[in-house]
Every structure is written in structure tokens, then in C-alpha cells.
Design a protein around this motif. Structure first.
Motif, short mmCIF file in Angstrom:
data_model
loop_
_atom_site.label_atom_id
_atom_site.label_comp_id
_atom_site.label_asym_id
_atom_site.label_seq_id
_atom_site.Cartn_x
_atom_site.Cartn_y
_atom_site.Cartn_z
N PRO A 96 6.93 -22.29 -21.40
CA PRO A 96 6.00 -23.19 -22.54
C PRO A 96 4.80 -23.44 -21.66
CG PRO A 96 8.07 -23.53 -21.62
CD PRO A 96 8.15 -22.58 -20.77
N ALA A 97 4.41 -24.36 -20.31
CA ALA A 97 3.60 -24.60 -19.79
C ALA A 97 1.87 -24.06 -20.76
CB ALA A 97 3.44 -25.35 -18.90
N ALA A 98 2.83 -22.61 -20.04
CA ALA A 98 1.54 -21.64 -19.93
C ALA A 98 1.14 -21.20 -21.33
CB ALA A 98 2.09 -20.57 -19.00
N GLY A 99 2.11 -20.86 -22.37
CA GLY A 99 1.88 -20.74 -23.30
C GLY A 99 1.46 -21.70 -24.46
N ILE A 100 1.30 -22.78 -23.39
CA ILE A 100 0.68 -24.00 -24.66
C ILE A 100 -0.94 -24.10 -23.94
CG2 ILE A 100 0.19 -26.39 -24.65
CD1 ILE A 100 2.74 -27.04 -24.94
N THR A 101 -0.73 -23.70 -23.25
CA THR A 101 -2.66 -23.79 -22.21
C THR A 101 -3.18 -22.86 -23.09
OG1 THR A 101 -1.62 -24.91 -20.86
CG2 THR A 101 -3.25 -23.29 -20.19
N HIS A 102 -2.59 -21.42 -22.67
CA HIS A 102 -3.24 -20.30 -22.85
C HIS A 102 -3.77 -20.84 -24.74
CE1 HIS A 102 -1.26 -17.83 -20.27
NE2 HIS A 102 -2.88 -18.57 -19.16
N ALA A 103 -2.68 -20.86 -25.42
CA ALA A 103 -2.89 -21.03 -26.97
C ALA A 103 -3.82 -22.12 -27.41
CB ALA A 103 -1.86 -21.69 -27.49
N LEU A 104 -4.25 -23.24 -26.48
CA LEU A 104 -4.69 -23.82 -26.67
C LEU A 104 -6.86 -23.59 -26.31
CD1 LEU A 104 -4.24 -27.29 -25.81
CD2 LEU A 104 -4.16 -26.76 -27.95
N GLY A 105 -6.61 -23.16 -25.25
CA GLY A 105 -7.81 -21.68 -24.89
C GLY A 105 -8.03 -20.55 -25.92
N ALA A 106 -7.05 -20.91 -27.09
CA ALA A 106 -7.63 -18.96 -27.42
C ALA A 106 -8.28 -19.91 -28.45
CB ALA A 106 -6.38 -18.35 -27.57
N ILE A 107 -7.59 -20.54 -29.39
CA ILE A 107 -8.16 -21.75 -30.34
C ILE A 107 -9.32 -22.18 -30.57
CG2 ILE A 107 -7.64 -23.78 -32.72
CD1 ILE A 107 -4.34 -23.26 -31.26
N ALA A 108 -9.72 -22.63 -29.23
CA ALA A 108 -11.37 -23.29 -28.98
C ALA A 108 -12.10 -22.84 -28.97
CB ALA A 108 -10.59 -23.85 -27.70
N ALA A 109 -11.80 -20.85 -28.47
CA ALA A 109 -12.61 -20.02 -28.19
C ALA A 109 -12.77 -19.25 -29.74
CB ALA A 109 -12.01 -18.89 -27.71
N GLY A 110 -12.20 -19.20 -30.82
CA GLY A 110 -12.39 -18.98 -32.48
C GLY A 110 -11.58 -17.94 -32.25
N CYS A 111 -10.56 -17.28 -31.72
CA CYS A 111 -9.30 -16.20 -31.42
C CYS A 111 -8.33 -17.15 -32.10
CB CYS A 111 -8.84 -16.23 -30.21
SG CYS A 111 -9.99 -16.01 -29.19
N HIS A 112 -7.30 -16.27 -33.10
CA HIS A 112 -6.33 -16.24 -34.28
C HIS A 112 -5.39 -15.33 -32.29
CE1 HIS A 112 -8.02 -15.57 -37.23
NE2 HIS A 112 -8.82 -14.22 -37.10
N VAL A 113 -4.35 -16.40 -32.99
CA VAL A 113 -2.99 -16.57 -31.47
C VAL A 113 -1.48 -16.23 -32.62
CG1 VAL A 113 -1.01 -17.93 -30.76
CG2 VAL A 113 -4.12 -18.84 -30.14
N VAL A 114 -1.38 -14.82 -32.22
CA VAL A 114 0.55 -14.43 -32.24
C VAL A 114 1.35 -15.03 -31.17
CG1 VAL A 114 1.53 -12.49 -31.97
CG2 VAL A 114 -0.47 -12.76 -33.10
N MET A 115 1.41 -15.62 -31.27
CA MET A 115 2.89 -17.18 -30.38
C MET A 115 4.21 -16.18 -30.31
SD MET A 115 2.96 -18.99 -27.84
CE MET A 115 1.43 -20.26 -28.24
N VAL A 116 4.40 -14.89 -29.33
CA VAL A 116 5.74 -14.66 -28.81
C VAL A 116 6.49 -15.76 -28.08
CG1 VAL A 116 7.14 -12.75 -27.59
CG2 VAL A 116 4.73 -12.12 -29.08
N ASN A 117 5.37 -16.71 -27.75
CA ASN A 117 6.82 -17.51 -26.65
C ASN A 117 6.86 -18.27 -27.60
OD1 ASN A 117 7.02 -19.34 -24.78
ND2 ASN A 117 5.49 -19.47 -23.63
N VAL A 118 8.02 -18.16 -27.88
CA VAL A 118 9.01 -19.17 -29.32
C VAL A 118 9.20 -20.92 -28.62
CG1 VAL A 118 11.11 -19.29 -30.63
CG2 VAL A 118 10.46 -17.47 -30.07
N GLU A 119 9.46 -20.31 -26.82
CA GLU A 119 9.21 -21.54 -26.19
C GLU A 119 8.52 -22.45 -26.46
OE1 GLU A 119 12.04 -18.53 -24.53
OE2 GLU A 119 10.35 -18.82 -25.03
N ALA A 120 7.43 -22.01 -26.57
CA ALA A 120 5.98 -22.88 -26.55
C ALA A 120 6.34 -23.11 -28.20
CB ALA A 120 3.92 -22.36 -26.28
N ASP A 121 6.50 -22.79 -29.26
CA ASP A 121 5.73 -23.18 -29.80
C ASP A 121 7.11 -24.08 -30.36
OD1 ASP A 121 5.06 -21.57 -33.06
OD2 ASP A 121 7.50 -22.20 -34.01
#
Length: 434
Positions: A96-121
């Protein structure tokens, strides 16, 4: 209905959908197996804590040397995002912690995010979805996994004018499984520890499936994606086959097992004495719908739907889900339609940590599927009232007071660092949709 045509158009224009995968475990590997047959989609980079493991996974699923040479491999998801900036980032670490870090980084970079990581969601999905909306990108659940499939079925039912009585999935469940640990898990799967190790099976991950935690996480995600009600004190896991879904998955005042209509629930493939349920739904997902009038009810009967005795309730189900083999639907929906295949929109449910045994002051919690806690799906309202510790934060933190077996652990019971990114994002999640 036109994703393949849209992808073919991108392929013909020489402008493939560029994808970065973070986490090359089982889910990610299943998606990688499909990539060579998806003309117009390219994996530009893969990140894994062990890049060689990721390369091996690509070999295992049939990639040729040319495709491997064209793909960058990283040991850091954040580096993948910053250096490659793919159109779509798939977060499949399960952490979950890694998922949040990666999602926020991807969003800031303008990438769409597909969150397989249900724990983070479930821990912070509302905050991540809000950040994505502000950035003009898509934040999506992962098609092939049960939450996205169930959200799709609920949307279908509501769009067709039906009332949704219940929705969820099947699993193998007995009450004793809540106490299972990574040391005892394999006996429930009919494996020896050596056989499981030889197959590369992670005992803590498989224990999460068995002890009810993964089911609780997934049902909380569905509740938050659809607005269906979560159970107030945990899933019931009623034994139920597909023919009995409309009988059992309805409110108790109508003869069912649920406290009310409009709930998420998981059905067990085992009777409480361990016998197999007839025509079980262990691998599938379902939605129970209610007819709005006698004419609709008659149509249920005329077209062969299994209904309850009144004829008002009927069920639709998929007997299987294909996990990562179906993930391309989310990737293409995000890139080509700018639509998620399910996303957090409500704070209806939460997955909270429950003590598996008496826990002492100073003990470290070991999170999902471990020795100390299991995850229970409860209402967001009750979670807030109890200041319950979400399962996504229950890893590597220490208790500052004892907790009895079976008790929901409170955030006041643990030493929680409020400066952590996952904790701060969790606070934003609950504030946005409280």
C-alpha cells in the motif's frame, strides 16, 4: 465495445499506447503474457525490486529477445515514471505505501494510473482519484480483478434500471480461517511447505486470501466504488451456490441473510461443516437485482433467470475471473476512452485490522496475511467512530497498549508516524469523502 478498434487505429497510426508496469508478480506476469498479441500496445518499461526476476517473468510468459531488448528494466518504480513517463502506469506491487507513492508520482507526471494494488486503493483511493481528476488523468481499478468486475456489473444493473440488492464474489471460507498464519496456510490448500516453496508461492500472500483479509479489502473497494453498503461488523461469508444467490443475498426481512438490501458480501464455496457447496462461485463474481414491477419479474421467468420464490429477485454472475489476462481492458479504457474501469467515489467501507491472538505492548504488527492481524470489512462510519487502524497501515508499526484476540485495533493503540506519506494521504482520503 470498441476498444479493439480504437487500439487498431493507434497501431495503424504508429502511435502505440506506451505502458509502464511496476511489479512483475503473478498479476503483472499474466498481463505480460497478453502483450505480444495486443498490437498497438507496448510495454516500454518494467520496474521490480528484483529486475532479474522481472526479466525471468518475461521469458516465462513467452517474450522473445527482440521485445526484451526494447524494454527498460528498473529496480525503482519512481525512476521508471520519471525517466520514461509512460502513457499508462500499472501499479501491481501489492504494497500500500509503495502504491500510494507510485500513483502520486505517476499522476504528477501526467500518466494515467491503473491500480492493481487494491490495498493502496482502499487505504487512500479517494485522495488518489481526486489528484488524478485535478491533473486531468484517469485513476482506475484493474479489470480482471474482482472489484472492477463487480463495479461493472453494478453499473450495468443500475444503467438498465434494476435495483441492486447485493454484489460481491465467491471464495473458500470457514470461520477458523481467520486465525490462519503463514505457517499453517498450506494445510488448507492441500500443499506441503516444500511444494509451495518450489512453486514460488508466497505464504503471507496466500494466507491473505485464506484468512478473509483479501476478501474484506476487495469488498471495501467495491463499496467505495459503487456506494453499496458495507457490513457493520464484518462479512458474513454465507455458504451459497449460484442457483441460490437470489434467495440468500437479500435482506433478512425478505428471507435472506443480509441486514439490508444494497450490500456487498462474499459467498463461501464451503458449507460450515467443510462440505463443498453445490455449484459454488469460488472463482467468480455476482450481482443480485430486484425487479421494479410484475412485468419485469415475469420477464425474469420467461428468459430463464434463476429467481427467488417471489420471482422478484434474480442474479447475474460470472463463474470465473481471469485476473491479469484481462488487465488490458483497464489500460485501453484509460488511454483510449479516458474512462476508469471502476474508481473510488464514496467512503462506504473500510478494511480494518483485527488481532488474531492476544497482542502485547511493543509487538510489531506484520500486516495483511501475517501472524498478528486479519482484515475485517466494516462501514466507514463505524471505522471512523472507532478510529480503527486500517489494514493498509498495520505493517511494521508497534503497539503501545495490549489488544485482546478478536478486537479491532485502534489507531490510538499503535505508534503511528503522521509524517509518513501513506498516513498523510489516508487523512486526505477520509477527509474528502467523510
Amino acid at each position: 465495445m470498441n476498444l479493439h478498434a480504437l487500439l487498431a487505429r493507434r497501431h495503424g497510426a504508429g502511435n502505440p499506447v506506451r505502458v509502464g508496469l511496476i511489479g512483475a508478480g503473478k498479476f503483472g506476469s499474466m498481463f505480460l503474457a497478453q502483450v505480444p498479441t495486443m498490437a498497438g500496445l507496448e510495454i516500454v518499461a518494467i520496474a521490480d525490486l528484483d529486475p532479474e526476476r522481472a526479466r525471468t517473468a518475461c521469458h516465462t510468459v513467452g517474450w522473445d529477445e527482440t521485445r526484451l531488448r526494447q524494454t527498460r528494466f528498473y529496480d525503482s518504480g519512481s525512476r521508471l515514471i520519471s525517466e520514461m513517463t509512460p502513457e499508462v502506469v500499472i501499479e501491481a506491487t501489492g504494497h500500500p505505501a509503495a502504491g500510494i507513492t507510485h500513483a502520486l508520482g505517476a499522476i504528477a507526471a501526467g500518466c494515467h494510473v491503473v491500480m492493481v494494488n487494491v490495498e493502496a486503493d482502499v487505504l487512500a483511493g479517494a485522495a488518489l482519484a481526486q489528484k488524478a481528476r485535478e491533473a486531468g488523468v484517469v485513476y482506475s481499478m484493474a479489470y480482471g480483478d474482482q472489484p472492477a468486475l463487480v463495479c461493472e456489473m453494478v453499473d450495468w444493473a443500475r444503467a438498465a434500471g434494476f435495483t441492486v440488492t447485493a454484489a460481491g464474489k465467491g471464495t473458500k471460507y470457514l470461520p477458523a480461517f481467520h486465525a490462519s498464519t503463514p505457517e499453517t496456510v498450506w494445510q488448507h490448500y492441500g500443499l506441503t511447505p516444500d511444494e509451495a516453496q518450489a512453486a514460488g508461492m508466497n505464504p503471507q500472500m496466500f494466507n491473505s486470501f485464506l484468512d478473509g483479509t483479501k476478501s474484506a479489502i476487495e469488498m471495501a473497494a467495491i463499496a467505495n466504488g459503487t456506494g453499496l453498503t458495507a457490513p457493520d461488523d464484518g462479512l458474513l461469508f454465507p455458504p451459497c451456490g449460484v442457483d441460490d444467490l437470489p434467495h440468500i443475498l437479500r435482506a433478512s426481512n425478505n428471507g435472506g441473510c443480509l441486514p439490508a438490501d444494497g450490500m456487498v458480501e462474499v459467498v463461501s464455496s464451503l458449507e460450515r461443516d467443510g462440505r463443498s457447496v453445490f455449484r459454488d462461485l469460488r472463482w467468480g463474481v455476482y450481482v443480485v437485482i430486484k425487479a421494479s414491477n410484475p412485468y419485469t419479474s415475469a420477464c425474469f421467468r420467461q428468459y430463464g433467470l434463476k429467481t427467488d420464490a417471489s420471482g422478484l429477485y434474480a442474479a447475474m454472475y460470472k463463474p470465473y475471473h481471469l485476473i491479469g489476462l484481462e488487465l488490458g481492458i483497464s489500460v485501453l479504457s484509460a488511454a483510449l476512452r479516458h474512462e476508469p474501469t471502476g474508481a473510488t467515489r464514496f467512503y462506504a467501507g473500510d478494511c480494518v485490522a483485527v488481532a488474531k491472538r492476544p497482542l502485547a505492548v511493543g509487538e510489531a504488527l506484520d500486516g495483511e496475511g501475517g501472524f498478528t492481524v486479519w482484515g475485517k470489512c466494516i462501514t466507514a462510519r463505524r471505522s471512523t467512530a472507532l478510529q480503527a487502524l486500517p489494514i493498509g497501515l498495520a505493517h511494521g508499526i508497534h503497539l503501545k497498549r495490549p489488544v485482546p484476540a478478536g478486537a479491532i485495533i485502534s489507531e490510538t493503540d499503535v505508534e503511528l508516524d503522521e509524517s509518513r506519506l501513506d498516513v498523510r494521504t489516508r487523512r486526505l482520503h477520509t477527509a474528502l469523502i467523510a
